[in-house]
Design a protein around this motif. Structure first.
Motif, PDB file in Angstrom:
ATOM      1  N   GLN A 118     -13.691   6.255   3.818  1.00 56.11           N
ATOM      2  CA  GLN A 118     -14.642   6.988   2.991  1.00 56.11           C
ATOM      3  C   GLN A 118     -14.757   6.357   1.599  1.00 56.11           C
ATOM      4  OE1 GLN A 118     -13.564  10.922   1.545  1.00 56.11           O
ATOM      5  NE2 GLN A 118     -15.596  11.708   2.066  1.00 56.11           N
ATOM      6  N   ALA A 119     -13.617   5.948   1.034  1.00 57.68           N
ATOM      7  CA  ALA A 119     -13.631   5.336  -0.294  1.00 57.68           C
ATOM      8  C   ALA A 119     -14.456   4.047  -0.293  1.00 57.68           C
ATOM      9  CB  ALA A 119     -12.204   5.048  -0.752  1.00 57.68           C
ATOM     10  N   VAL A 120     -14.306   3.253   0.752  1.00 60.55           N
ATOM     11  CA  VAL A 120     -15.087   2.021   0.845  1.00 60.55           C
ATOM     12  C   VAL A 120     -16.570   2.338   0.982  1.00 60.55           C
ATOM     13  CG1 VAL A 120     -15.554   0.000   2.280  1.00 60.55           C
ATOM     14  CG2 VAL A 120     -13.188   0.664   1.794  1.00 60.55           C
ATOM     15  N   ALA A 121     -16.891   3.333   1.825  1.00 60.22           N
ATOM     16  CA  ALA A 121     -18.297   3.710   2.012  1.00 60.22           C
ATOM     17  C   ALA A 121     -18.921   4.187   0.700  1.00 60.22           C
ATOM     18  CB  ALA A 121     -18.399   4.797   3.081  1.00 60.22           C
ATOM     19  N   LYS A 122     -18.177   5.010  -0.047  1.00 58.25           N
ATOM     20  CA  LYS A 122     -18.697   5.485  -1.326  1.00 58.25           C
ATOM     21  C   LYS A 122     -18.939   4.320  -2.282  1.00 58.25           C
ATOM     22  CE  LYS A 122     -16.556  10.099  -1.451  1.00 58.25           C
ATOM     23  NZ  LYS A 122     -15.568  10.934  -2.168  1.00 58.25           N
ATOM     24  N   LYS A 123     -17.986   3.414  -2.368  1.00 64.62           N
ATOM     25  CA  LYS A 123     -18.091   2.288  -3.290  1.00 64.62           C
ATOM     26  C   LYS A 123     -19.290   1.409  -2.966  1.00 64.62           C
ATOM     27  CE  LYS A 123     -15.407  -1.567  -5.165  1.00 64.62           C
ATOM     28  NZ  LYS A 123     -14.094  -2.274  -5.129  1.00 64.62           N
ATOM     29  N   MET A 124     -19.590   1.278  -1.673  1.00 65.16           N
ATOM     30  CA  MET A 124     -20.670   0.388  -1.247  1.00 65.16           C
ATOM     31  C   MET A 124     -21.989   1.130  -1.018  1.00 65.16           C
ATOM     32  SD  MET A 124     -18.577  -2.207   1.266  1.00 65.16           S
ATOM     33  CE  MET A 124     -19.861  -3.449   1.199  1.00 65.16           C
ATOM     34  N   GLY A 125     -21.997   2.437  -1.279  1.00 64.80           N
ATOM     35  CA  GLY A 125     -23.226   3.215  -1.101  1.00 64.80           C
ATOM     36  C   GLY A 125     -23.638   3.364   0.345  1.00 64.80           C
ATOM     37  N   ARG A 126     -22.654   3.400   1.237  1.00 66.01           N
ATOM     38  CA  ARG A 126     -22.936   3.486   2.670  1.00 66.01           C
ATOM     39  C   ARG A 126     -22.650   4.897   3.192  1.00 66.01           C
ATOM     40  NH1 ARG A 126     -20.128  -2.184   4.760  1.00 66.01           N
ATOM     41  NH2 ARG A 126     -21.741  -3.586   3.890  1.00 66.01           N
ATOM     42  N   PRO A 127     -23.147   5.246   4.378  1.00 61.52           N
ATOM     43  CA  PRO A 127     -22.877   6.575   4.952  1.00 61.52           C
ATOM     44  C   PRO A 127     -21.395   6.767   5.257  1.00 61.52           C
ATOM     45  CG  PRO A 127     -24.745   5.523   6.054  1.00 61.52           C
ATOM     46  CD  PRO A 127     -24.098   4.479   5.199  1.00 61.52           C
ATOM     47  N   TRP A 128     -21.003   8.040   5.378  1.00 53.50           N
ATOM     48  CA  TRP A 128     -19.620   8.398   5.650  1.00 53.50           C
ATOM     49  C   TRP A 128     -19.311   8.499   7.141  1.00 53.50           C
ATOM     50  CZ3 TRP A 128     -18.502  13.316   2.214  1.00 53.50           C
ATOM     51  CH2 TRP A 128     -18.646  12.982   0.854  1.00 53.50           C
ATOM     52  N   ASP A 129     -20.220   8.169   8.013  1.00 52.45           N
ATOM     53  CA  ASP A 129     -20.097   8.519   9.426  1.00 52.45           C
ATOM     54  C   ASP A 129     -18.733   8.181  10.018  1.00 52.45           C
ATOM     55  OD1 ASP A 129     -22.901   8.346   8.717  1.00 52.45           O
ATOM     56  OD2 ASP A 129     -23.333   8.625  10.845  1.00 52.45           O
ATOM     57  N   PHE A 130     -18.262   6.957   9.830  1.00 56.96           N
ATOM     58  CA  PHE A 130     -17.011   6.557  10.464  1.00 56.96           C
ATOM     59  C   PHE A 130     -15.795   7.149   9.755  1.00 56.96           C
ATOM     60  CE2 PHE A 130     -18.244   2.505  13.013  1.00 56.96           C
ATOM     61  CZ  PHE A 130     -19.097   3.294  13.776  1.00 56.96           C
ATOM     62  N   ALA A 131     -15.986   7.648   8.540  1.00 54.73           N
ATOM     63  CA  ALA A 131     -14.888   8.300   7.835  1.00 54.73           C
ATOM     64  C   ALA A 131     -14.695   9.733   8.303  1.00 54.73           C
ATOM     65  CB  ALA A 131     -15.141   8.278   6.331  1.00 54.73           C
ATOM     66  N   LYS A 132     -15.748  10.346   8.832  1.00 58.49           N
ATOM     67  CA  LYS A 132     -15.725  11.769   9.164  1.00 58.49           C
ATOM     68  C   LYS A 132     -15.948  12.063  10.645  1.00 58.49           C
ATOM     69  CE  LYS A 132     -15.419  13.938   5.071  1.00 58.49           C
ATOM     70  NZ  LYS A 132     -14.402  14.982   4.778  1.00 58.49           N
ATOM     71  N   GLY A 133     -16.698  11.217  11.349  1.00 60.33           N
ATOM     72  CA  GLY A 133     -17.164  11.577  12.682  1.00 60.33           C
ATOM     73  C   GLY A 133     -16.482  10.851  13.814  1.00 60.33           C
ATOM     74  N   PHE A 134     -15.193  10.610  13.718  1.00 56.58           N
ATOM     75  CA  PHE A 134     -14.480   9.874  14.765  1.00 56.58           C
ATOM     76  C   PHE A 134     -13.926  10.835  15.820  1.00 56.58           C
ATOM     77  CE2 PHE A 134     -11.944  10.615  10.998  1.00 56.58           C
ATOM     78  CZ  PHE A 134     -10.796  11.232  11.485  1.00 56.58           C
TER      79      PHE A 134
END
Length: 233
Positions: A118-134
Motif C-alpha cells: 500500500q505504501a508503494v502504491a500511495k507513493k507512486m499514485g497507483r491503486p491499492w488493489d493488491f494491498a487490499k484485495g488479495f
C-alpha cells in the motif's frame, strides 16, 4: 440450453449464525479512515475528508476461525478490525433516513492489508488493489440477522494479538455511521442483496506474524479468534 465454456466456481457465501443456510456474497466495499484517530495515525485530517471506498473480491471473505494464511509478496501484513454490514435490500440514491431498512445483518471482520504494498502504491499514485484485495484478506464471523443484533450504533470494537490489546474503540466514534455510509455509497453504485460493507477501523492497526493468534469482536454482535497460518505460495 447453453453450458459454460469452462468449469464454474461456486459463488462466495458467508455463514449465518445458528443457521444451515448461507448468505450469498455479491460485492465487498470497504470504507477508508472512518475513525478519527485512525485517520490521524495514517497522517490524514478526518475533518476534511468525505467517505471514500475501496473493494475486495467476494471470495476474499473467509471464516475468521481456524487458520488464515499469511499472504505472499509482503513482510508487513496489518490487521484492521471492522463492523461488517450485509445488505439485504438493494437500491440506489438511498435516503439516509431509510438506509438501515436495507440492512440484513451484521458481522465482525478484519481488513487485512499488505501495508508495504500500500505504501508503494500511495507513493507512486497507483491503486491499492493488491494491498487490499488479495486472497483471504477479509476474515469474517458468521452474519447475525438484524432481528438479533438490532442496529448497533455504539459498543466496544476491539482486537488483540496473542492476548495483547492492539485496537480499542467504540462504534459511536464512527465519523460516518452505518446509515450515512449506505446512503453515500448508493449514490455511486446501486447496492444489491449480497453486498457487504466493511465500515472502517479504529486506531491501533499493526503487523501480525505467522503463528500469531488474532482475536477480536464487537460487543453485541460477535467475537472471533484465528491463527495466522503459513505463507501462501
Amino acid at each position: 440450453m447453453s453450458f459454460p465454456a469452462i468449469p464454474t466456481v461456486a459463488p462466495a457465501t458467508l455463514a449465518i449464525e445458528g443457521q444451515s443456510a448461507r448468505f450469498p456474497l455479491r460485492r465487498v466495499y470497504c470504507v477508508g479512515r472512518n475513525y478519527a484517530e485512525h485517520a490521524r495515525e495514517m497522517g490524514h485530517d478526518p475533518d476534511r475528508e468525505p467517505p471514500f471506498f475501496f473493494s475486495k473480491p467476494a471470495d476474499a471473505v473467509v471464516p475468521a476461525a481456524g487458520t488464515v494464511p499469511y499472504p505472499p509478496l509482503t513482510s508487513d501484513l496489518h490487521h484492521e478490525i471492522e463492523l461488517v454490514v450485509a445488505i439485504g435490500e438493494g437500491g440506489a440514491n438511498i435516503p439516509v433516513e431509510q438506509a438501515l431498512d436495507h440492512v440484513w445483518g451484521y458481522a465482525v471482520g478484519v481488513d487485512f492489508t499488505r501495508r508495504d504494498l500500500q505504501a508503494v502504491a500511495k507513493k507512486m499514485g497507483r491503486p491499492w488493489d493488491f494491498a487490499k484485495g488479495f486472497d483471504a484478506s477479509g476474515p469474517s464471523t458468521p452474519l447475525v440477522p438484524v432481528a438479533v443484533t438490532g442496529h448497533p450504533s455504539k459498543g466496544r470494537i476491539w482486537l488483540g494479538v496473542n492476548g495483547q490489546a492492539r485496537q480499542q474503540g467504540d462504534l459511536a466514534e464512527l465519523i460516518w455511521p452505518v446509515a450515512d455510509v449506505i446512503a453515500y455509497l448508493s449514490q455511486s453504485v446501486r447496492l444489491e442483496p449480497g453486498d457487504l460493507i466493511f465500515t472502517g477501523t479504529p486506531s491501533g492497526v499493526g503487523p501480525v506474524q505467522i503463528g500469531d493468534v488474532v482475536s477480536g469482536g464487537v460487543d453485541g454482535v460477535a467475537e472471533f479468534s484465528f491463527t495466522v497460518g503459513p505463507r501462501t505460495a
